[in-house]
Design a protein around this motif. Structure first.
Motif, PDB file in Angstrom:
ATOM      1  N   PHE A 172       0.808  -1.206   0.000  1.00 36.76           N
ATOM      2  CA  PHE A 172       0.000   0.000   0.000  1.00 36.76           C
ATOM      3  C   PHE A 172       0.849   1.267   0.000  1.00 36.76           C
ATOM      4  N   PHE A 173       1.921   1.288   0.762  1.00 34.79           N
ATOM      5  CA  PHE A 173       2.725   2.498   0.940  1.00 34.79           C
ATOM      6  C   PHE A 173       3.604   2.846  -0.253  1.00 34.79           C
ATOM      7  N   LYS A 174       3.612   2.027  -1.310  1.00 31.55           N
ATOM      8  CA  LYS A 174       4.450   2.334  -2.469  1.00 31.55           C
ATOM      9  C   LYS A 174       4.009   3.621  -3.167  1.00 31.55           C
ATOM     10  N   HIS A 175       2.812   4.107  -2.867  1.00 34.31           N
ATOM     11  CA  HIS A 175       2.290   5.318  -3.496  1.00 34.31           C
ATOM     12  C   HIS A 175       2.480   6.561  -2.627  1.00 34.31           C
ATOM     13  N   ILE A 176       3.155   6.428  -1.488  1.00 34.91           N
ATOM     14  CA  ILE A 176       3.295   7.541  -0.548  1.00 34.91           C
ATOM     15  C   ILE A 176       4.769   7.869  -0.338  1.00 34.91           C
ATOM     16  N   LYS A 177       5.052   9.174  -0.245  1.00 35.84           N
ATOM     17  CA  LYS A 177       6.384   9.659   0.123  1.00 35.84           C
ATOM     18  C   LYS A 177       6.200  10.724   1.192  1.00 35.84           C
ATOM     19  N   ILE A 178       6.989  10.632   2.262  1.00 35.17           N
ATOM     20  CA  ILE A 178       6.924  11.602   3.352  1.00 35.17           C
ATOM     21  C   ILE A 178       8.333  12.139   3.589  1.00 35.17           C
ATOM     22  N   ASP A 179       8.472  13.465   3.549  1.00 32.91           N
ATOM     23  CA  ASP A 179       9.738  14.133   3.832  1.00 32.91           C
ATOM     24  C   ASP A 179       9.543  15.026   5.049  1.00 32.91           C
ATOM     25  N   GLY A 180      10.519  15.073   5.911  1.00 33.89           N
ATOM     26  CA  GLY A 180      10.499  15.985   7.044  1.00 33.89           C
ATOM     27  C   GLY A 180      11.914  16.325   7.446  1.00 33.89           C
ATOM     28  N   GLY A 181      12.174  17.625   7.657  1.00 35.02           N
ATOM     29  CA  GLY A 181      13.530  18.010   8.008  1.00 35.02           C
ATOM     30  C   GLY A 181      13.608  19.318   8.756  1.00 35.02           C
ATOM     31  N   PHE A 182      14.763  19.567   9.317  1.00 32.01           N
ATOM     32  CA  PHE A 182      15.055  20.809  10.019  1.00 32.01           C
ATOM     33  C   PHE A 182      16.069  21.598   9.206  1.00 32.01           C
ATOM     34  N   PHE A 183      15.804  22.907   9.045  1.00 28.20           N
ATOM     35  CA  PHE A 183      16.613  23.763   8.186  1.00 28.20           C
ATOM     36  C   PHE A 183      16.941  25.063   8.906  1.00 28.20           C
ATOM     37  N   ASN A 184      18.049  25.708   8.505  1.00 30.55           N
ATOM     38  CA  ASN A 184      18.430  26.991   9.109  1.00 30.55           C
ATOM     39  C   ASN A 184      17.338  28.034   8.936  1.00 30.55           C
ATOM     40  N   GLY A 185      16.742  28.117   7.765  1.00 28.87           N
ATOM     41  CA  GLY A 185      15.614  29.010   7.569  1.00 28.87           C
ATOM     42  C   GLY A 185      15.812  30.132   6.589  1.00 28.87           C
ATOM     43  N   GLN A 186      17.007  30.673   6.429  1.00 28.81           N
ATOM     44  CA  GLN A 186      17.186  31.796   5.531  1.00 28.81           C
ATOM     45  C   GLN A 186      17.610  31.382   4.127  1.00 28.81           C
ATOM     46  N   GLY A 187      17.909  30.112   3.912  1.00 26.10           N
ATOM     47  CA  GLY A 187      18.277  29.639   2.579  1.00 26.10           C
ATOM     48  C   GLY A 187      19.589  30.219   2.102  1.00 26.10           C
ATOM     49  N   LEU A 188      19.728  30.327   0.787  1.00 23.36           N
ATOM     50  CA  LEU A 188      20.956  30.847   0.197  1.00 23.36           C
ATOM     51  C   LEU A 188      21.044  32.365   0.269  1.00 23.36           C
ATOM     52  N   THR A 189      19.952  33.029   0.698  1.00 24.77           N
ATOM     53  CA  THR A 189      19.958  34.493   0.725  1.00 24.77           C
ATOM     54  C   THR A 189      20.727  35.043   1.918  1.00 24.77           C
ATOM     55  N   GLY A 190      20.960  34.246   2.935  1.00 22.83           N
ATOM     56  CA  GLY A 190      21.697  34.698   4.112  1.00 22.83           C
ATOM     57  C   GLY A 190      23.086  34.097   4.155  1.00 22.83           C
ATOM     58  N   PRO A 191      24.090  34.876   4.577  1.00 21.40           N
ATOM     59  CA  PRO A 191      25.455  34.345   4.615  1.00 21.40           C
ATOM     60  C   PRO A 191      25.695  33.367   5.760  1.00 21.40           C
ATOM     61  N   ALA A 192      24.874  33.439   6.812  1.00 21.36           N
ATOM     62  CA  ALA A 192      25.054  32.545   7.965  1.00 21.36           C
ATOM     63  C   ALA A 192      23.740  32.479   8.735  1.00 21.36           C
ATOM     64  N   ASP A 193      23.614  31.467   9.576  1.00 22.98           N
ATOM     65  CA  ASP A 193      22.426  31.346  10.418  1.00 22.98           C
ATOM     66  C   ASP A 193      22.446  32.485  11.436  1.00 22.98           C
ATOM     67  N   TYR A 194      21.345  33.200  11.574  1.00 26.18           N
ATOM     68  CA  TYR A 194      21.309  34.392  12.416  1.00 26.18           C
ATOM     69  C   TYR A 194      20.632  34.174  13.768  1.00 26.18           C
ATOM     70  N   ASP A 195      20.097  32.980  14.019  1.00 29.41           N
ATOM     71  CA  ASP A 195      19.522  32.686  15.329  1.00 29.41           C
ATOM     72  C   ASP A 195      19.666  31.202  15.625  1.00 29.41           C
ATOM     73  N   SER A 196      19.235  30.791  16.817  1.00 26.66           N
ATOM     74  CA  SER A 196      19.381  29.390  17.210  1.00 26.66           C
ATOM     75  C   SER A 196      18.182  28.540  16.822  1.00 26.66           C
ATOM     76  N   TYR A 197      17.177  29.126  16.217  1.00 27.34           N
ATOM     77  CA  TYR A 197      15.967  28.402  15.858  1.00 27.34           C
ATOM     78  C   TYR A 197      16.128  27.730  14.503  1.00 27.34           C
TER      79      TYR A 197
END
Length: 182
Positions: free
Chosen positions: A140-165
């Motif tokens: 049954f599960f061959k039709h399902i994909k689940i992704d979950g992750g933790f990311f810095n948040g600012q992407g490539l637009t920020g030079p570095a992570d600016y907070d601890s969240y």
């Protein structure tokens, strides 16, 4: 190894035009050649003795007349006992929405929609993601994909992570099902 380039030519109605995509024109110029994108991607996948993927590394950069920037730099590890999970870390596309994870060759239009450009600028971020995607062709599960992750948040637009969240981003995908054979 794969890659492509997307050159463009722009013409403005006046010299020194402001507010153009690609930046303002020089004071004495009303036309120019530019490289919108210039991508080169290196992929490496290691398979085990049973021809199942074990690890993958990807490095992709974008080179234009404005400089060279990292687009992707990530590694992935597959578990092969149950063939259900894999884990990805590094700089990669966030698991958000439909079109964010599609390359320009897979989308209906070469550019992403305005919503994606505003909410998920540059599409990529530094993080760690776990994915549930059964690789067996039955069940049954061959039709399902689940992704979950933790990311810095600012992407490539920020030079570095600016907070601890960290941002949690996840998605559940129902893969296409061929109903003609049912």
């Amino acid at each position: 190894i794969s890659g492509y380039m997307q050159p463009q030519y722009q013409v403005a109605s006046a010299e020194g035009a402001k507010g153009y995509s690609g930046g303002d024109f020089a004071p004495n110029s009303n036309n120019r050649f530019m490289l919108r994108r210039g991508r080169i991607r290196f992929d490496y996948v290691r398979f085990n003795k049973d021809d199942k993927p074990q690890i993958q590394f990807v490095f992709q950069f974008d080179g234009t007349e404005r400089g060279v920037f990292i687009r992707d730099f990530w590694g992935r590890v597959w578990e092969n006992k149950w063939q259900l999970f894999y884990f990805t870390t590094g700089m990669f596309a966030r698991p958000f929405g439909y079109e964010v994870n599609l390359s320009s060759s897979d989308r209906e239009a070469p550019e992403r929609g305005r919503m994606s450009q505003i909410l998920v600028k540059t599409e990529r971020d530094l993080g760690l993601m776990a994915s549930f995607e059964p690789r067996k062709t039955s069940g049954f599960f061959k039709h399902i994909k689940i992704d979950g992750g933790f990311f810095n948040g600012q992407g490539l637009t920020g030079p570095a992570d600016y907070d601890s969240y960290k941002d949690f981003i996840g998605q559940v995908i129902l893969k296409p099902v061929n109903i003609a054979n049912h």
